[in-house]
Design an enzyme around this catalytic site. Sequence first.
Site, short mmCIF file in Angstrom:
data_model
loop_
_atom_site.label_atom_id
_atom_site.label_comp_id
_atom_site.label_asym_id
_atom_site.label_seq_id
_atom_site.Cartn_x
_atom_site.Cartn_y
_atom_site.Cartn_z
N PRO A 23 2.63 -3.24 5.22
CA PRO A 23 2.86 -4.64 4.39
C PRO A 23 3.42 -5.61 3.35
O PRO A 23 3.53 -4.63 2.58
CB PRO A 23 0.95 -4.23 3.82
CG PRO A 23 0.86 -3.33 4.00
CD PRO A 23 1.47 -2.91 4.81
N ASN A 24 3.52 -6.25 3.44
CA ASN A 24 4.39 -6.94 2.66
C ASN A 24 5.79 -7.45 2.92
O ASN A 24 6.92 -7.52 2.18
CB ASN A 24 4.19 -7.26 1.30
CG ASN A 24 2.55 -7.63 0.76
OD1 ASN A 24 2.67 -8.99 1.19
ND2 ASN A 24 1.97 -7.06 0.40
N ARG A 71 11.08 -10.40 -2.57
CA ARG A 71 9.98 -9.80 -3.27
C ARG A 71 10.39 -9.21 -4.46
O ARG A 71 12.19 -9.79 -4.74
CB ARG A 71 9.40 -8.22 -2.64
CG ARG A 71 8.20 -9.37 -1.56
CD ARG A 71 7.80 -8.23 -1.08
NE ARG A 71 6.73 -6.66 -2.08
CZ ARG A 71 6.30 -5.97 -2.31
NH1 ARG A 71 6.07 -5.02 -0.66
NH2 ARG A 71 5.22 -5.22 -2.59
N TYR A 102 12.51 -3.91 -5.04
CA TYR A 102 13.19 -3.78 -3.74
C TYR A 102 14.25 -4.09 -3.82
O TYR A 102 14.89 -3.77 -2.11
CB TYR A 102 12.10 -4.29 -3.21
CG TYR A 102 10.35 -3.87 -3.27
CD1 TYR A 102 9.67 -2.82 -2.68
CD2 TYR A 102 9.88 -5.41 -4.07
CE1 TYR A 102 8.32 -2.21 -3.22
CE2 TYR A 102 8.21 -4.48 -4.49
CZ TYR A 102 7.67 -3.17 -3.78
OH TYR A 102 6.79 -3.25 -4.40
N ASN A 128 6.94 3.68 5.73
CA ASN A 128 6.68 3.28 4.73
C ASN A 128 5.66 2.11 4.85
O ASN A 128 5.85 1.52 5.43
CB ASN A 128 7.87 1.99 4.09
CG ASN A 128 7.63 1.96 2.91
OD1 ASN A 128 6.33 1.66 2.25
ND2 ASN A 128 8.68 1.17 2.55
N ALA A 136 1.48 -0.77 0.51
CA ALA A 136 0.40 -0.29 -0.11
C ALA A 136 -0.83 0.88 0.02
O ALA A 136 -1.80 0.75 -0.12
CB ALA A 136 -0.13 -1.99 -0.68
N GLU A 157 7.65 9.84 5.57
CA GLU A 157 6.90 9.08 4.71
C GLU A 157 8.32 8.24 3.79
O GLU A 157 9.27 8.91 2.44
CB GLU A 157 6.17 9.60 3.85
CG GLU A 157 5.25 8.33 2.70
CD GLU A 157 3.85 8.45 2.44
OE1 GLU A 157 3.01 7.87 1.43
OE2 GLU A 157 3.52 10.01 1.99
N HIS A 191 9.18 5.44 0.28
CA HIS A 191 8.74 4.25 -0.84
C HIS A 191 9.93 4.41 -1.34
O HIS A 191 10.97 4.68 -1.62
CB HIS A 191 7.79 4.71 -1.84
CG HIS A 191 6.72 5.38 -0.98
ND1 HIS A 191 5.77 4.46 -0.99
CD2 HIS A 191 6.15 7.00 -0.96
CE1 HIS A 191 4.48 5.02 -0.24
NE2 HIS A 191 4.77 7.03 -0.13
N ARG A 231 5.46 3.72 -11.42
CA ARG A 231 5.29 2.47 -10.95
C ARG A 231 3.52 2.43 -11.70
O ARG A 231 3.29 3.59 -11.71
CB ARG A 231 4.83 2.06 -10.41
CG ARG A 231 6.28 1.39 -9.22
CD ARG A 231 6.66 1.08 -8.14
NE ARG A 231 6.01 -0.40 -8.24
CZ ARG A 231 6.09 -0.94 -7.29
NH1 ARG A 231 5.95 -0.79 -5.93
NH2 ARG A 231 5.57 -2.00 -7.28
#
Length: 151
Positions: free
Chosen positions: A11-12, A19, A24, A75, A78, A99, A101, A108
């Site tokens: 998502p996103n 963003r 990012y 990725n 969320a 994975e 990120h 964060r």
Amino acid sequence: MNEKIIIINGPNLNLLGKRDKKVYGSETLKDIEEKCKLYAKKIGLNIFFKQSNIEGEIIEVIQNSRNIYSGLIINAGAYSHTSVGIHDALEILKIPIVEVHISNIYKREEFRHKSLISHVADSVICGFGTEGYLFAIQGIKNIINKKNEDK
């Protein structure tokens, strides 16, 4: 070789480039896809991209990957921190999983420090920006090569 690898984005991530650019960067998901496909071609891999904001769609893509792809890069955005369903779908796979990120999740918010999918992944790359995708592609190629050597 020409192994097939899927890169799944959650998502996103379709809003990359719009963003929070401090977190990012300014590259779009399309930019990342093009960069990844070029790099993968150089090292003998075929890359396929999928992005969804819908958890169930991501789970279906993962489930369908079992007999199609030699490796999976994810990725989950969320959903990394919330989705037992994505965890369970990845756990069933018998292919290498990396994975990714873009940001360093440990610098964060506290809720981002725990990923539900990390322990089912062969490796985790975070904090390298969009270059992390390229590291993941090279890493998954190395894992596949090692598996092929061990046969």
